[in-house]
Design an enzyme around this catalytic site. Structure first.
Site, PDB file in Angstrom:
ATOM      1  N   HIS A 106     -23.262  47.056 -45.425  1.00 54.08           N
ATOM      2  CA  HIS A 106     -23.109  48.382 -44.705  1.00 54.08           C
ATOM      3  C   HIS A 106     -22.935  48.308 -43.341  1.00 54.08           C
ATOM      4  CE1 HIS A 106     -25.585  52.089 -43.313  1.00 54.08           C
ATOM      5  NE2 HIS A 106     -24.447  52.618 -43.587  1.00 54.08           N
ATOM      6  N   HIS A 125     -31.530  50.170 -43.643  1.00 54.44           N
ATOM      7  CA  HIS A 125     -31.150  51.453 -44.552  1.00 54.44           C
ATOM      8  C   HIS A 125     -31.507  51.255 -45.870  1.00 54.44           C
ATOM      9  CE1 HIS A 125     -28.420  51.273 -41.017  1.00 54.44           C
ATOM     10  NE2 HIS A 125     -29.178  52.391 -40.533  1.00 54.44           N
TER      11      HIS A 125
HETATM   12  S1  FES Z   1     -27.296  47.797 -42.610  1.00 50.82           S
HETATM   13 FE1  FES Z   1     -28.036  47.295 -44.689  1.00 50.82          FE
HETATM   14  S2  FES Z   1     -28.274  49.263 -45.542  1.00 50.82           S
HETATM   15 FE2  FES Z   1     -27.705  49.768 -43.421  1.00 50.82          FE
END
Ligand code: FES
Length: 177
Positions: A106, A125
């Site tokens: 992500h 997140h």
């Molecule tokens: S950086 Fe891992 S869920 Fe956002």
């Protein structure tokens, strides 16, 4: 039982040793490579061009914790995991040893292995990845699986080496810089 801190030290040391091997020379004229050519894997299309780094002895791993190493360079943290059951891409006597990039797909936060749930979790997140299924994204903000580090197990020495990557490391145009 192996002390975690000493094992990590071993892993860092062996990865550094792998780097030393990378810059070493080959005396095998039959290989067709030029003297001073980097030692690279060319045994599969997936691993072609990637360095070979010895990262651990299979006998030192247990199912209660992951071990950190860096591949294919020092800026790319990875986790080595012994799941306890044979899994896709697993190596070792039980085909249960796998490795993944520790950088969440992500936004690049470092994921951690939860041995109780056998998942890789991102603290930023809350994305969750499955180490039993090639790093598949299970839930959360990430939309891509974790890159799986391709491993090789040497029967005679018990050594596990990293030899390639399936997938794209977070934040890179190319896995090999
Ligand atoms: S950086 Fe891992 S869920 Fe956002």
């Amino acid at each position: 039982m192996v002390d975690k801190s000493s094992r990590r030290g071993f892993l860092r040391t062996t990865a550094a040793g792998g780097m030393a091997a990378l810059t070493g020379t080959r005396s095998d004229a039959a290989s067709g490579k030029q003297p001073n050519a980097p030692l690279v894997s060319n045994e599969s299309p997936i691993s072609r061009g990637y360095p070979i780094f010895p990262i651990a002895q299979a006998s030192e791993l247990n199912t209660s914790a992951s071990a950190v190493f860096h591949y294919p360079d020092k800026d790319s943290p990875c986790l080595l995991i012994k799941t306890g059951d044979a899994v896709p891409g697993g190596v070792g006597p039980g085909r249960d040893i796998v490795a993944y990039s520790a950088m969440c797909t992500h936004m690049g936060c470092l994921v951690a292995y939860d041995a109780d749930t056998r998942t890789l979790k991102c603290p930023c997140h809350f994305s969750v990845f499955d180490p039993d299924q090639c790093g598949q994204m299970v839930c959360g903000q990430a939309t891509e699986n974790l890159p799986q580090i391709e491993l090789r197990f040497d029967d005679s020495s018990g050594r596990i080496s990293a030899v390639g990557i399936r997938g794209s490391l977070y934040g890179r145009v190319s896995n090999l810089l």
